[in-house]
Design a protein around this motif. Structure first.
Motif, PDB file in Angstrom:
ATOM      1  N   LYS A 121       7.167 -40.538  -8.945  1.00 36.05           N
ATOM      2  CA  LYS A 121       8.125 -39.447  -9.056  1.00 36.05           C
ATOM      3  C   LYS A 121       9.478 -39.853  -8.469  1.00 36.05           C
ATOM      4  N   ASN A 122      10.539 -39.450  -9.138  1.00 31.83           N
ATOM      5  CA  ASN A 122      11.871 -39.641  -8.572  1.00 31.83           C
ATOM      6  C   ASN A 122      12.252 -38.407  -7.770  1.00 31.83           C
ATOM      7  N   PHE A 123      12.425 -38.583  -6.491  1.00 31.50           N
ATOM      8  CA  PHE A 123      12.795 -37.443  -5.646  1.00 31.50           C
ATOM      9  C   PHE A 123      14.305 -37.270  -5.636  1.00 31.50           C
ATOM     10  N   SER A 124      14.738 -36.015  -5.662  1.00 28.19           N
ATOM     11  CA  SER A 124      16.187 -35.748  -5.612  1.00 28.19           C
ATOM     12  C   SER A 124      16.658 -35.693  -4.161  1.00 28.19           C
ATOM     13  N   PHE A 125      15.735 -35.931  -3.256  1.00 27.95           N
ATOM     14  CA  PHE A 125      16.067 -35.955  -1.827  1.00 27.95           C
ATOM     15  C   PHE A 125      15.297 -37.115  -1.215  1.00 27.95           C
ATOM     16  N   LYS A 126      15.548 -37.424   0.031  1.00 25.16           N
ATOM     17  CA  LYS A 126      14.830 -38.538   0.653  1.00 25.16           C
ATOM     18  C   LYS A 126      13.448 -38.059   1.102  1.00 25.16           C
ATOM     19  N   ASN A 395       8.068 -30.957  -1.302  1.00 18.74           N
ATOM     20  CA  ASN A 395       9.311 -30.368  -1.804  1.00 18.74           C
ATOM     21  C   ASN A 395      10.380 -30.500  -0.728  1.00 18.74           C
ATOM     22  N   GLU A 396      11.617 -30.278  -1.159  1.00 18.33           N
ATOM     23  CA  GLU A 396      12.741 -30.451  -0.231  1.00 18.33           C
ATOM     24  C   GLU A 396      12.657 -29.461   0.934  1.00 18.33           C
TER      25      GLU A 396
END
Length: 419
Positions: A121-126, A395-396
């Motif tokens: 998965k590409n996370f939009s956060f670290k 999740n973020e």
RNA sequence: GGAGAGAUGGCUGAGCGGUUGAAAGCACCGGUCUUGAAAACCGGCAAAGGGGCAACUCUUUCCUGGGUUCGAAUCCCAGUCUCUCCGCCA
């Protein structure tokens, strides 16, 4: 345990193979001891035959002679025992012979990646590490474990504890309902000869937790894996051919000292003294080991497929395999926070290596007795699966999505959030 | 924790100082009979190790380890495990 006869006949090749398994002590003494041992056995047997004759004759005039023979036998016997003991000491600390298709190499750098599965998965956060997530949730507490018990332990609390239990139940149900395994709830302690049977003793004693019920009693060991206790179910036994293959699954705590891994994975629950693992064990006709290893590995990866966790399959090189294994597949799961794959299962065929130690046999159709083949694999490590879910399903906002197959085991909730 | 009983081949179970690797039954395998199967009948059936190309042969093993004896499954001692009864307890 090796068959000395086989070693004797292919000694040079055996030495070469053992070099690839990082056995660096001198094996030549093995042949000398074997020779000496057989010589003494022969001497002893000749005397025993004589003695037997005399006692059958019941001739009083020969009685003193027989007494003399007895004392001679005793001397030779003591000698033979000593030699035999030495021989066995060496034999029992020599690892198994790898199968032909195992990559040769001295360490993990020679392992081969066989395949990769699932989508990373590409996370939009670290992405955070599992321990950061767990501590944020207030559901993983390492400090508390340090206070009560010491390092390399953890308290898992609340919904995360339930998730851990759900993972374990889901795995067991899958293996019993879909994969044909029989569930076992075994003792978590084993005697020293049980530990010897699967190869934990004598060589790896300092990685085991030893227990004594009282000062007088024999020592017992906390199992480092359910493999030990499940595999030894057939110890000292001639198994009925009809009961093969035996496929067993257990979810148990495992206890390891992790001696020699100081400073390794000290953070988080990757490497603990105590952890839950769902273990698969197969007892098969020894000619079926190869097929069973493929089958078992598929049973392990099935869990990751169902949980939609990305993983890769590798084959261990001769130098990296465990002591009792003849061939091992490792399954590694993707951990976003480390940006790499980490071991979550290890499936091994041990051939007849453990069976020889355990004296576990079966009779084939021709009534010849043979050693059984044994295999073991994690299906999967529960603690590490928990880690993988925390990291891959985060999740973020710090909440965790529950993978679909686990929802029924979690009262059908969708996610775990910070309270 | 207190009082007893026991541990023999894949299983049940006899044997309690010599010819017993071990009766008998079950299970299993082969055969006869039967159209086939069952039944009945006949035969076979312990493991480990040593020697031998082999046919074969020798040794060891009746829970484990010691002891007595010319000789031990059988007698003695120690240990382990199992069962029954009483007490205690999840």
């Amino acid at each position: 345990m090796h068959n000395i006869k086989v070693i004797r006949e292919n000694f040079e090749e055996f030495k070469k193979i053992m070099k690839s398994r990082n056995v660096n002590f001198d094996l030549d003494s093995l042949l000398d001891l074997d020779k000496e041992n057989r010589k003494l056995i022969q001497e002893k047997e000749i005397l025993e035959m004589e003695k037997k004759k005399i006692s059958k004759l019941k001739d009083k005039s020969l009685f003193s002679k027989s007494k003399e023979i007895s004392s001679n036998i005793e001397v030779i016997n003591n000698n033979q025992n000593l030699v035999n003991q030495k021989l066995n000491e060496i034999l029992s600390s020599i690892p198994n012979i790898p199968l032909k298709d195992v990559p040769v190499g001295k360490d993990e750098n020679f392992n081969k990646i066989l395949s990769k599965h699932g989508d990373i998965k590409n996370f939009s956060f670290k992405p955070l590490s599992h321990y950061e997530i767990g501590e944020k949730l207030n559901m993983l507490d390492f400090d508390l474990a340090t206070k009560t018990t010491g390092s390399r332990f953890v308290f898992v609390k609340g919904k995360l504890a339930a998730l851990e239990r759900a993972i374990s139940n889901f795995m067991i149900d899958t293996h019993t309902q879909l994969n044909g395994y029989t569930e076992i709830s075994p003792p978590l302690m084993a005697t020293d000869d049980t530990m010897y049977g699967t190869g934990q003793l004598p060589k790896f004693e300092n990685d085991q937790f030893e227990i004594k019920i009282d000062a007088k009693s024999d020592r017992k060991f906390l199992i480092p894996t359910a493999e030990v206790i499940l595999t030894n179910m057939v110890k000292n036994q001639i198994v009925d051919l009809k009961s093969l293959p035996m496929r067993l699954v257990a979810s148990t705590p495992c206890f390891r000292k992790e001696a020699g891994s100081y400073g390794k994975d000290t953070k988080g629950m990757i490497r603990q003294h105590q952890f839950y693992k769902v273990e698969l064990v197969s007892i098969v006709e020894n000619s079926n080991c190869k097929d069973e290893l493929e089958r078992m590995t598929n049973c392990a990866t099935m869990i990751l497929d169902k949980l939609k966790l990305p993983y890769r399959k590798i084959i261990l090189s001769t130098g990296d395999m465990g002591f009792s294994a003849e061939k091992t597949y490792d399954i590694e799961v993707w951990l976003p926070s480390e940006n790499k794959y980490r071991e979550i299962s290890s499936c091994s065929s041990c051939g007849t290596f453990q069976a020889r130690r355990m004296k576990a046999r079966y009779k084939n159709k021709n009534k010849d007795s043979n050693f059984v083949g044994t295999l073991n694999g994690s299906g999967l490590a529960v603690g590490r699966t928990l880690i993988a879910i925390l990291e891959n399903y985060q999740n973020e906002d710090g909440s965790i999505i529950i993978p679909d197959p686990l929802k029924p085991y979690m009262g059908n909730i969708d996610k775990i959030s910070v309270n």
